[in-house]
Write an enzyme that holds these catalytic residues in place. Structure first.
Site, mmCIF file in Angstrom:
data_model
loop_
_atom_site.group_PDB
_atom_site.id
_atom_site.type_symbol
_atom_site.label_atom_id
_atom_site.label_comp_id
_atom_site.label_asym_id
_atom_site.label_seq_id
_atom_site.Cartn_x
_atom_site.Cartn_y
_atom_site.Cartn_z
ATOM 1 N N ASP A 199 0.828 -1.210 0.000
ATOM 2 C CA ASP A 199 0.000 0.000 0.000
ATOM 3 C C ASP A 199 0.864 1.262 0.000
ATOM 4 O O ASP A 199 0.622 2.214 -0.735
ATOM 5 C CB ASP A 199 -0.901 -0.045 1.245
ATOM 6 C CG ASP A 199 -1.908 1.087 1.275
ATOM 7 O OD1 ASP A 199 -2.461 1.413 0.217
ATOM 8 O OD2 ASP A 199 -2.156 1.629 2.369
ATOM 9 N N LYS A 202 -0.493 -15.799 -1.757
ATOM 10 C CA LYS A 202 -0.377 -17.100 -2.419
ATOM 11 C C LYS A 202 0.617 -18.022 -1.717
ATOM 12 O O LYS A 202 0.438 -19.235 -1.701
ATOM 13 C CB LYS A 202 0.061 -16.908 -3.876
ATOM 14 C CG LYS A 202 -1.050 -16.295 -4.722
ATOM 15 C CD LYS A 202 -0.545 -15.951 -6.112
ATOM 16 C CE LYS A 202 -1.670 -15.506 -7.009
ATOM 17 N NZ LYS A 202 -2.528 -16.599 -7.469
ATOM 18 N N ARG A 253 -10.332 11.197 -11.263
ATOM 19 C CA ARG A 253 -9.575 11.183 -9.991
ATOM 20 C C ARG A 253 -9.198 9.777 -9.531
ATOM 21 O O ARG A 253 -8.598 9.606 -8.465
ATOM 22 C CB ARG A 253 -10.425 11.842 -8.892
ATOM 23 C CG ARG A 253 -10.681 13.336 -9.107
ATOM 24 C CD ARG A 253 -11.765 13.817 -8.141
ATOM 25 N NE ARG A 253 -11.463 13.467 -6.784
ATOM 26 C CZ ARG A 253 -12.391 13.077 -5.882
ATOM 27 N NH1 ARG A 253 -13.671 13.016 -6.217
ATOM 28 N NH2 ARG A 253 -12.047 12.774 -4.659
ATOM 29 N N LYS A 254 -9.575 8.774 -10.317
ATOM 30 C CA LYS A 254 -9.353 7.400 -9.858
ATOM 31 C C LYS A 254 -8.125 6.775 -10.537
ATOM 32 O O LYS A 254 -8.000 6.827 -11.750
ATOM 33 C CB LYS A 254 -10.583 6.533 -10.160
ATOM 34 C CG LYS A 254 -11.806 6.982 -9.378
ATOM 35 C CD LYS A 254 -12.971 6.033 -9.564
ATOM 36 C CE LYS A 254 -13.602 6.170 -10.903
ATOM 37 N NZ LYS A 254 -14.835 5.347 -11.034
HETATM 38 C C1 LIG Z 1 -2.706 12.352 4.147
HETATM 39 C C2 LIG Z 1 -2.577 11.973 2.720
HETATM 40 C C3 LIG Z 1 -1.490 10.957 2.510
HETATM 41 C C4 LIG Z 1 -1.347 10.727 1.058
HETATM 42 C C5 LIG Z 1 -0.191 9.803 0.778
HETATM 43 C C6 LIG Z 1 0.696 10.550 -0.017
HETATM 44 C C7 LIG Z 1 1.847 10.257 -0.427
HETATM 45 C C8 LIG Z 1 2.622 9.140 -0.091
HETATM 46 C C9 LIG Z 1 3.852 9.754 0.152
HETATM 47 C C10 LIG Z 1 4.465 9.763 1.250
HETATM 48 C C11 LIG Z 1 4.093 8.928 2.323
HETATM 49 C C12 LIG Z 1 3.317 9.678 3.309
HETATM 50 C C13 LIG Z 1 2.271 9.233 3.919
HETATM 51 C C14 LIG Z 1 1.453 8.114 3.406
HETATM 52 C C15 LIG Z 1 1.730 6.835 4.046
HETATM 53 C C16 LIG Z 1 0.999 5.813 3.743
HETATM 54 C C17 LIG Z 1 -0.149 5.964 2.839
HETATM 55 C C18 LIG Z 1 -0.888 4.689 2.756
HETATM 56 C C19 LIG Z 1 -2.201 4.976 2.116
HETATM 57 C C20 LIG Z 1 -3.305 4.808 3.105
HETATM 58 O O1 LIG Z 1 -3.245 3.996 3.949
HETATM 59 S S1 LIG Z 1 -4.640 5.840 3.032
HETATM 60 C C21 LIG Z 1 -5.595 5.352 4.475
HETATM 61 C C22 LIG Z 1 -6.694 4.387 4.143
HETATM 62 N N1 LIG Z 1 -7.657 5.007 3.318
HETATM 63 C C23 LIG Z 1 -8.598 5.832 3.789
HETATM 64 O O2 LIG Z 1 -8.682 6.096 4.961
HETATM 65 C C24 LIG Z 1 -9.557 6.411 2.763
HETATM 66 C C25 LIG Z 1 -10.938 6.623 3.345
HETATM 67 N N2 LIG Z 1 -11.809 7.011 2.265
HETATM 68 C C26 LIG Z 1 -11.906 8.289 1.883
HETATM 69 O O3 LIG Z 1 -11.366 9.190 2.501
HETATM 70 C C27 LIG Z 1 -12.732 8.557 0.673
HETATM 71 O O4 LIG Z 1 -13.662 7.561 0.463
HETATM 72 C C28 LIG Z 1 -11.886 8.747 -0.607
HETATM 73 C C29 LIG Z 1 -10.878 9.913 -0.389
HETATM 74 C C30 LIG Z 1 -11.121 7.465 -0.961
HETATM 75 C C31 LIG Z 1 -12.826 9.127 -1.758
HETATM 76 O O5 LIG Z 1 -13.719 10.091 -1.286
HETATM 77 P P1 LIG Z 1 -14.087 11.396 -2.121
HETATM 78 O O6 LIG Z 1 -15.229 12.063 -1.436
HETATM 79 O O7 LIG Z 1 -12.889 12.197 -2.377
HETATM 80 O O8 LIG Z 1 -14.539 10.820 -3.507
HETATM 81 P P2 LIG Z 1 -15.856 10.007 -3.883
HETATM 82 O O9 LIG Z 1 -16.416 9.264 -2.759
HETATM 83 O O10 LIG Z 1 -16.736 10.967 -4.621
HETATM 84 O O11 LIG Z 1 -15.274 8.928 -4.927
HETATM 85 C C32 LIG Z 1 -14.629 9.359 -6.101
HETATM 86 C C33 LIG Z 1 -14.774 8.230 -7.111
HETATM 87 O O12 LIG Z 1 -14.138 7.052 -6.560
HETATM 88 C C34 LIG Z 1 -15.085 5.975 -6.441
HETATM 89 N N3 LIG Z 1 -14.806 5.215 -5.228
HETATM 90 C C35 LIG Z 1 -14.475 5.712 -4.014
HETATM 91 N N4 LIG Z 1 -14.264 4.716 -3.144
HETATM 92 C C36 LIG Z 1 -14.450 3.572 -3.846
HETATM 93 C C37 LIG Z 1 -14.355 2.207 -3.508
HETATM 94 N N5 LIG Z 1 -14.012 1.810 -2.272
HETATM 95 N N6 LIG Z 1 -14.607 1.287 -4.454
HETATM 96 C C38 LIG Z 1 -14.931 1.667 -5.718
HETATM 97 N N7 LIG Z 1 -15.022 2.958 -6.110
HETATM 98 C C39 LIG Z 1 -14.784 3.879 -5.177
HETATM 99 C C40 LIG Z 1 -16.445 6.664 -6.388
HETATM 100 O O13 LIG Z 1 -17.472 5.808 -6.811
HETATM 101 C C41 LIG Z 1 -16.227 7.828 -7.343
HETATM 102 O O14 LIG Z 1 -16.270 7.326 -8.661
HETATM 103 P P3 LIG Z 1 -17.027 8.144 -9.817
HETATM 104 O O15 LIG Z 1 -16.368 9.483 -9.880
HETATM 105 O O16 LIG Z 1 -16.832 7.339 -11.050
HETATM 106 O O17 LIG Z 1 -18.451 8.242 -9.380
#
Ligand SMILES: CCCCC/C=C\C/C=C\C/C=C\C/C=C\CCCC(=O)SCCNC(=O)CCNC(=O)[C@H](O)C(C)(C)COP(=O)(O)OP(=O)(O)OC[C@H]1O[C@@H](n2cnc3c(N)ncnc32)[C@H](O)[C@@H]1OP(=O)(O)O
Length: 251
Positions: free
Chosen positions: A172, A196, A217-218
């Site tokens: 991830d 596996k 955005r996906k």
């Molecule tokens: C703080 C930010 C860190 C970013 C990392 C950056 C860089 C990495 C670099 C350095 C390292 C630094 C730190 C990072 C370390 C580790 C990172 C690991 C990554 C993670 O560990 S991260 C934690 C786990 N993660 C969450 O905690 C997410 C919880 N969640 C949400 O925060 C929202 O859910 C979100 C934002 C995902 C979307 O929300 P939203 O409001 O922006 O967008 P929306 O819901 O409108 O979806 C838009 C389109 O995606 C489709 N869609 C959405 N979800 C779907 C699903 N599950 N299945 C199928 N389709 C899906 C919709 O259907 C729509 O599709 P369409 O446009 O076609 O209708």
């Protein structure tokens, strides 16, 4: 009469056991609530010295004495691939800069962090060799990332083997960097991993991640985890990362 006494004693022993269990559970909840109440948004502050703060002074992605020969060998192989510019080494500093930028974002009602310092990321909270040892390489043209990963003994699940949670964490993390470098800050919407073969503690694996498709955005990505000699396929994953909708969330 004796039967009746035995039954009464059994019931009362059961009662005291259940009560003890209930009190222990209440005490644990109270301790947790107490810790949270001090600072709802930053409970980790109460951990004091246990919390490790991120330091940019050291590049933890460079070889250290805990690295096995396999990890060193692969690392140098990839460093060679960087010479023609097709691959680039992702330094700890670059990851830290991404994290710093991420900590300044405001989205989904999560306020940016005020602190200038912030805790190190999960994968860096272990001493050398005990947790996650890794180095990453990025190929911009091919939209690929490679993570060379050696999991230490604190990541054990089944005896002698890496915990599945540790494996998916590393997958991830690698592809979150790939998707972020591809379209900007993203979060994991889902990750579907198939295990596996088990991975022995201390062995070196190669995580390959690639962008399959981008739809607005996906970002859809796939990844695999292989042994260093590429003979064993340990895990495969498909995932969706969604670009953070910062405008929407800043309201
Ligand atoms: C703080 C930010 C860190 C970013 C990392 C950056 C860089 C990495 C670099 C350095 C390292 C630094 C730190 C990072 C370390 C580790 C990172 C690991 C990554 C993670 O560990 S991260 C934690 C786990 N993660 C969450 O905690 C997410 C919880 N969640 C949400 O925060 C929202 O859910 C979100 C934002 C995902 C979307 O929300 P939203 O409001 O922006 O967008 P929306 O819901 O409108 O979806 C838009 C389109 O995606 C489709 N869609 C959405 N979800 C779907 C699903 N599950 N299945 C199928 N389709 C899906 C919709 O259907 C729509 O599709 P369409 O446009 O076609 O209708």
């Amino acid at each position: 009469m004796r039967e009746g006494l035995r039954a009464t004693l059994a019931v009362s022993a059961g009662f005291w056991c259940a009560l003890g269990e209930m009190l222990r559970s209440c005490a644990a909840r109270l301790r947790m609530l107490g810790a949270l109440r001090k600072d709802e948004h930053w409970p980790a502050r109460n951990l004091g010295p246990a919390l490790r703060w991120f330091s940019s002074e050291k590049d933890f992605c460079l070889p250290n004495p805990s690295w096995s020969e396999d990890l060193r060998h692969l690392f140098h192989q990839f460093m060679k691939k960087c010479e023609d510019g097709s691959w680039t080494y992702i330094s700890e500093k670059e990851m830290l800069d991404l994290q710093k930028k991420a900590s300044e974002l405001s989205f989904q009602n999560v306020k940016p962090m005020k602190k200038k310092q912030f805790p190190s990321t999960l994968t860096r909270n272990f001493q050398e060799g005990l947790g996650f040892e890794y180095a990453m390489f990025y190929n911009k043209d091919e939209r690929r990332i490679v993570c060379l990963f050696q999991g230490g003994p604190l990541l054990q699940g089944f005896p002698g083997l890496l915990h599945g949670g540790a494996i998916v964490t590393m997958v991830d993390y690698s592809i979150s960097i790939l998707s972020t470098k591809t379209i900007g800050f993203t979060m994991t919407a889902y990750i579907n991993i198939t295990y596996k073969r088990p991975i022995p503690i201390g062995s070196v694996v190669v995580i390959n991640g690639q962008v399959d498709k981008i739809e607005e955005r996906k970002v859809f990505l796939s990844s695999s985890v292989h042994s260093a000699d590429e003979k064993t396929l340990y895990s495969e994953a498909t995932s969706l990362f969604v670009q953070l909708n910062l405008e929407k969330s800043e309201t």
